[in-house]
Scaffold this motif. Structure first.
Motif, mmCIF file in Angstrom:
data_model
loop_
_atom_site.group_PDB
_atom_site.id
_atom_site.type_symbol
_atom_site.label_atom_id
_atom_site.label_comp_id
_atom_site.label_asym_id
_atom_site.label_seq_id
_atom_site.Cartn_x
_atom_site.Cartn_y
_atom_site.Cartn_z
ATOM 1 N N ALA A 93 0.835 -1.198 0.000
ATOM 2 C CA ALA A 93 0.000 0.000 0.000
ATOM 3 C C ALA A 93 0.870 1.248 0.000
ATOM 4 C CB ALA A 93 -0.923 0.011 1.221
ATOM 5 N N TYR A 94 0.295 2.348 -0.456
ATOM 6 C CA TYR A 94 1.021 3.619 -0.466
ATOM 7 C C TYR A 94 0.990 4.274 0.912
ATOM 8 C CZ TYR A 94 1.529 3.531 -5.506
ATOM 9 O OH TYR A 94 1.900 3.189 -6.782
ATOM 10 N N CYS A 95 2.064 4.986 1.216
ATOM 11 C CA CYS A 95 2.174 5.744 2.466
ATOM 12 C C CYS A 95 1.606 7.155 2.256
ATOM 13 C CB CYS A 95 3.632 5.843 2.904
ATOM 14 S SG CYS A 95 4.476 4.243 3.071
ATOM 15 N N PRO A 96 1.148 7.810 3.308
ATOM 16 C CA PRO A 96 0.536 9.141 3.165
ATOM 17 C C PRO A 96 1.557 10.273 3.201
ATOM 18 C CG PRO A 96 0.280 8.392 5.395
ATOM 19 C CD PRO A 96 0.977 7.271 4.669
ATOM 20 N N VAL A 97 2.711 10.072 2.590
ATOM 21 C CA VAL A 97 3.775 11.082 2.574
ATOM 22 C C VAL A 97 4.423 11.084 1.196
ATOM 23 C CG1 VAL A 97 4.268 10.857 5.045
ATOM 24 C CG2 VAL A 97 5.501 9.437 3.403
ATOM 25 N N ARG A 98 5.149 12.149 0.925
ATOM 26 C CA ARG A 98 5.962 12.214 -0.289
ATOM 27 C C ARG A 98 7.429 12.298 0.134
ATOM 28 N NH1 ARG A 98 4.339 12.932 -5.263
ATOM 29 N NH2 ARG A 98 2.311 13.759 -4.579
ATOM 30 N N VAL A 104 5.820 8.949 -3.881
ATOM 31 C CA VAL A 104 5.077 8.466 -2.721
ATOM 32 C C VAL A 104 5.513 7.025 -2.476
ATOM 33 C CG1 VAL A 104 2.799 8.001 -1.747
ATOM 34 C CG2 VAL A 104 3.134 9.976 -3.266
ATOM 35 N N PRO A 105 6.132 6.731 -1.328
ATOM 36 C CA PRO A 105 6.646 5.387 -1.081
ATOM 37 C C PRO A 105 5.535 4.408 -0.721
ATOM 38 C CG PRO A 105 7.046 6.762 0.820
ATOM 39 C CD PRO A 105 6.446 7.653 -0.232
ATOM 40 N N VAL A 106 5.914 3.142 -0.597
ATOM 41 C CA VAL A 106 4.953 2.099 -0.259
ATOM 42 C C VAL A 106 5.405 1.353 0.993
ATOM 43 C CG1 VAL A 106 4.152 1.772 -2.626
ATOM 44 C CG2 VAL A 106 6.099 0.420 -1.778
ATOM 45 N N PHE A 168 5.700 0.793 7.440
ATOM 46 C CA PHE A 168 5.396 2.200 7.720
ATOM 47 C C PHE A 168 4.226 2.285 8.691
ATOM 48 C CE2 PHE A 168 4.261 6.639 6.721
ATOM 49 C CZ PHE A 168 5.525 7.209 6.654
ATOM 50 N N ASP A 169 4.187 3.348 9.499
ATOM 51 C CA ASP A 169 3.203 3.414 10.583
ATOM 52 C C ASP A 169 1.785 3.749 10.141
ATOM 53 O OD1 ASP A 169 3.284 6.170 10.076
ATOM 54 O OD2 ASP A 169 4.548 6.612 11.799
ATOM 55 N N SER A 170 1.585 4.185 8.877
ATOM 56 C CA SER A 170 0.237 4.513 8.417
ATOM 57 C C SER A 170 0.150 4.333 6.903
ATOM 58 C CB SER A 170 -0.147 5.949 8.811
ATOM 59 O OG SER A 170 0.791 6.875 8.315
ATOM 60 N N LEU A 171 -1.096 4.347 6.397
ATOM 61 C CA LEU A 171 -1.360 4.121 4.981
ATOM 62 C C LEU A 171 -2.109 5.312 4.397
ATOM 63 C CD1 LEU A 171 -2.772 0.466 5.218
ATOM 64 C CD2 LEU A 171 -0.379 1.166 4.926
ATOM 65 N N LEU A 172 -1.886 5.550 3.105
ATOM 66 C CA LEU A 172 -2.684 6.535 2.376
ATOM 67 C C LEU A 172 -4.065 5.930 2.134
ATOM 68 C CD1 LEU A 172 -2.960 9.198 0.772
ATOM 69 C CD2 LEU A 172 -2.056 7.960 -1.210
ATOM 70 N N CYS A 173 -5.112 6.665 2.528
ATOM 71 C CA CYS A 173 -6.469 6.139 2.422
ATOM 72 C C CYS A 173 -7.376 7.112 1.679
ATOM 73 C CB CYS A 173 -7.054 5.865 3.807
ATOM 74 S SG CYS A 173 -6.229 4.525 4.686
ATOM 75 N N THR A 174 -8.354 6.550 1.023
ATOM 76 C CA THR A 174 -9.443 7.327 0.429
ATOM 77 C C THR A 174 -10.728 6.828 1.072
ATOM 78 O OG1 THR A 174 -9.770 5.743 -1.379
ATOM 79 C CG2 THR A 174 -8.158 7.512 -1.737
ATOM 80 N N ARG A 175 -11.841 7.250 0.559
ATOM 81 C CA ARG A 175 -13.114 6.811 1.141
ATOM 82 C C ARG A 175 -13.280 5.303 1.042
ATOM 83 N NH1 ARG A 175 -17.329 11.382 -1.228
ATOM 84 N NH2 ARG A 175 -16.409 13.198 -0.124
ATOM 85 N N GLY A 199 -5.900 13.342 0.509
ATOM 86 C CA GLY A 199 -6.209 12.040 1.065
ATOM 87 C C GLY A 199 -6.096 12.064 2.579
ATOM 88 N N SER A 200 -6.380 10.955 3.171
ATOM 89 C CA SER A 200 -6.257 10.822 4.615
ATOM 90 C C SER A 200 -5.311 9.675 4.930
ATOM 91 C CB SER A 200 -7.639 10.564 5.243
ATOM 92 O OG SER A 200 -8.187 9.357 4.732
ATOM 93 N N SER A 201 -4.999 9.502 6.182
ATOM 94 C CA SER A 201 -4.138 8.403 6.586
ATOM 95 C C SER A 201 -4.876 7.525 7.575
ATOM 96 C CB SER A 201 -2.842 8.929 7.207
ATOM 97 O OG SER A 201 -3.107 9.637 8.398
#
Length: 231
Positions: A93-98, A104-106, A168-175, A199-201
């Protein structure tokens, strides 16, 4: 006679971040050995003693990225075996950072009933410490026997007792939930379609019971005494 591929001829993710995580062509996606800027087809596992088995779900599985991280060090001459594997119960999954490099890392994440294609690499202590230094503080190096058991790999390769991964401690999320890496979609289009600003995390907790490797808070190095326990 098998001729090596020179990784310098492949795009660097520093120069073309939109190609993250892996800009290899199809012919170089089998088992291989990276060493000092060259990739050799790998038909047998070779000597894996005193090496740590680590999943390379992002750019660490891309030999050109390995060259960018290891070049000019003795670790670059030690070689990195890379094996494509199938992993069950997890996904990328993608991380919520650049990153500072622009992409954007995974990260690895739990995903029940999922199956993903990824890479397993065996690193020497020197190589693991150099790669650890390149991974930010929000990544943890964690692993378990269950992760090793979930990997489908060729029978002629010895199964590691424990496999580690950068988590990674969190994931990039959408609805609809986490944004998962699609290996069948061109990386250029995937990176362009990621909107981390809007997006959200969501949390990505390390599974219960996994071993977490302690790293120095500033250098991210792994203590030599602890390193000997990882193999």
């Amino acid at each position: 006679m098998l001729f090596p591929t020179h990784t310098r001829t492949w795009p660097s993710l520093v120069e073309v971040p939109a190609l993250y995580p892996d800009a290899r062509n199809r012919i170089n996606r089998g088992p291989l050995l990276y060493r000092a800027g060259k990739c050799f087809p790998l038909e047998r596992e070779g000597d894996l003693a005193d090496r740590v088995a680590v999943l390379a779900v992002g750019s660490n599985g891309y030999p050109r990225q390995l060259q960018d991280k290891l070049a000019g060090t003795p670790a670059d001459l030690q070689g990195v075996p890379l094996l494509p594997i199938i992993l069950g119960g997890f996904d990328v999954a993608y991380c919520p950072v650049r990153s500072r490099k622009g992409y954007v890392p995974v990260t690895l994440a739990q995903r029940p009933s999922a199956t993903c294609l990824t890479w397993l690499q065996w690193l020497t202590h020197d190589q693991l410490n150099l790669i650890s230094a390149s991974e930010g503080p929000r990544y943890a190096l964690a692993g378990s026997e269950d992760l090793a058991a979930s990997a489908q790999m060729p029978a002629q390769w010895p199964r590691p007792r424990i496999v580690y991964a950068w988590w990674f401690d969190s994931l990039l999320c959408t609805r609809g939930g986490p944004v998962w890496l699609d290996i069948y979609r061109p990386a250029l289009r995937q990176q362009a379609g990621l909107d981390i600003e809007h997006g959200s995390s969501c949390p990505n907790p390390i599974p219960e019971g996994w071993h977490v490797v302690p790293r120095d808070a500033h250098t991210h190095r792994i203590d030599a005494d602890f390193m000997s326990q990882l193999c």
